[in-house]
Design an enzyme around this catalytic site. Sequence first.
Site, short mmCIF file in Angstrom:
data_model
loop_
_atom_site.label_atom_id
_atom_site.label_comp_id
_atom_site.label_asym_id
_atom_site.label_seq_id
_atom_site.Cartn_x
_atom_site.Cartn_y
_atom_site.Cartn_z
CG HIS B 100 -0.20 -0.26 2.49
ND1 HIS B 100 0.28 -1.49 2.86
CD2 HIS B 100 0.15 0.57 3.49
CE1 HIS B 100 0.87 -1.40 4.03
NE2 HIS B 100 0.82 -0.17 4.44
CE LYS B 167 20.13 -7.21 2.97
NZ LYS B 167 19.18 -7.58 4.05
#
Lengths: 168, 168, 168
Positions: B100, B167
Site C-alpha cells: 500500500h 545491501k
Amino acid sequence: MKFIKEQIKVARKNDPSLNSIWEVFLSVGFRAIILYKISRFFYIHKRYFLSRYFMERSKRKTGIEIHPGALIGKRLFIDHGTGVIIGQTAVIGDDVVIYHGVTLGGTGKEMGKRHPNIGNNVFIGCGAKILGNINIGDNVKIGANAVVLNDVPSNVTVVGIPGKIVKF
Amino acid sequence: MKFIKEQIKVARKNDPSLNSIWEVFLSVGFRAIILYKISRFFYIHKRYFLSRYFMERSKRKTGIEIHPGALIGKRLFIDHGTGVIIGQTAVIGDDVVIYHGVTLGGTGKEMGKRHPNIGNNVFIGCGAKILGNINIGDNVKIGANAVVLNDVPSNVTVVGIPGKIVKF
Amino acid sequence: MKFIKEQIKVARKNDPSLNSIWEVFLSVGFRAIILYKISRFFYIHKRYFLSRYFMERSKRKTGIEIHPGALIGKRLFIDHGTGVIIGQTAVIGDDVVIYHGVTLGGTGKEMGKRHPNIGNNVFIGCGAKILGNINIGDNVKIGANAVVLNDVPSNVTVVGIPGKIVKF
C-alpha cells in the site's frame, strides 16, 4: 455505551476542529473501530470469511484496515485515517493516537507473530511505518513518515528513515 | 482461468493472514487488477472515456489506481493496496510484490515515457515512491517510505530519501 | 462557469495522460474541490454538521479531505489525490499542485492557527507532510515523502526528513 462515551471524549480531546459530539459519528476513525469490533466477533467465532468481509468493507468505506486478529487497547483514536493498516498480530496499548497513513505491519521475513507491540499513550504521526515484531514503549512519539524497524524504549521521540531517537 | 489461479497462488504465498482461497476474491488487490484489465481493454480499443471511468472506479472502490497504459507482468501481487498509483508509462516485470502507498510515478519534468521500469521479482515496501523514467533491476527490495529517483542495479536493497543502496 | 474552465485548463497543463476534457469530470481532484465548496457553504452559514457530512463524504468518495475552514487559492490542482488531508486553518495560494498522500496538517502541539500557509505556484510531491503553523514561500518545490516543519523561503526545493533546502 461506555465505548461510545470514551470515543467522544478522545475525539474532543484530540480534534480541535470538532464542533459538536454528533460529528464523531461521521468520522471514519469511529466507524472503523465499530467495523473492527464486528469483524473481530466473527473472527473469534471462526467465521473467517464474514470476518474478512467486514475488514474489507471497513477498508472500502473508511480507508482504514484493522485486521480482526489485532488487539487494540482502550480509547484508541484514529484521526483522518485514510491508509491506516494494522496487521493481524499487532498489539496496541491504551490511549494511543494514530494518524492517517500509519502502518503497523510486517517486514515480509517473519511468520507467526510478525507485527509490532505498541505501549500506552503513544502518538504515531501521519505516514509512519512500524514494521516487524518489535516493542514500542510507553509515552513514545513517532514522527511523520518515520520508518521504525527496531525496539523503542519509553518516553522518547523517534523520527526519520530508519527511525532515530532524537529527544528524551 | 489461469489468471485467477495465479492470483490465488501468490496471495497464499505472500499473505500469511489468509484463511481460505475465497478471501482472495474480497481483496482489493485482486479487484484492482480485474478492473485494470477491463480499463485496459477499452484503452486498447481507444474508448478512452470508458477506460478512464473504470480506472477512477477502481480508485474509488479499491484505493488502487493503475493507469490502463501501464504494462504489468504475471503474478503481480498488491497487498493492502490503499493509495497505490501506477502511472501510464510504467512497466512492471513478473512476480512483483507491491504494498500500500507505493507510487510508480513521474517527476513532473518529463513528457512521453516518464514512469519507471520495474524488473522481475521486485519487492516494493509500503509508502515507497519510484519516480521518473528509471530502471529498477531484478530481485531488488525497496524499503518503506523510500524515494527512488535513479536507476537501481539487480539484487540490491534500497532505503531512505533519496534511496541509497544498503545491501548487496 | 469560470471555475470549471480553470480546472480543465490546469488539468490539461499538469496531467499528460488526459485524452479529453470530459475526463476531468471523472477525476477525484475535481470532485473533491466541488465537495469542498459545498462543505464550505454550510460552514460559513454555521451548519457545521452538514458541512462535516460533505467533508466526510468527500473523503469516502475521493480519498481527499479538505476541511471547509481551509482557504484555497485559484487553480489548485490535486492529482491522483488518495490520502490528501488539508487542515482547518491551512491557507493555499494560487496555482498550487498537490499530489496524492500530501498532508497540510498540525503538529498536535498548537491550538488555533495550527496548519501551514502555502505560497503561489508551489509544487508538493506525493506523500509530503507539511506540519504546523509555518510559511512556505512562492515557487517552492517539495519532494516526495518530505516532512517540512519549518518556514521555507521562496524559489527553493526542499527534500528529506526533516526537509532540507537542496537547490536555489
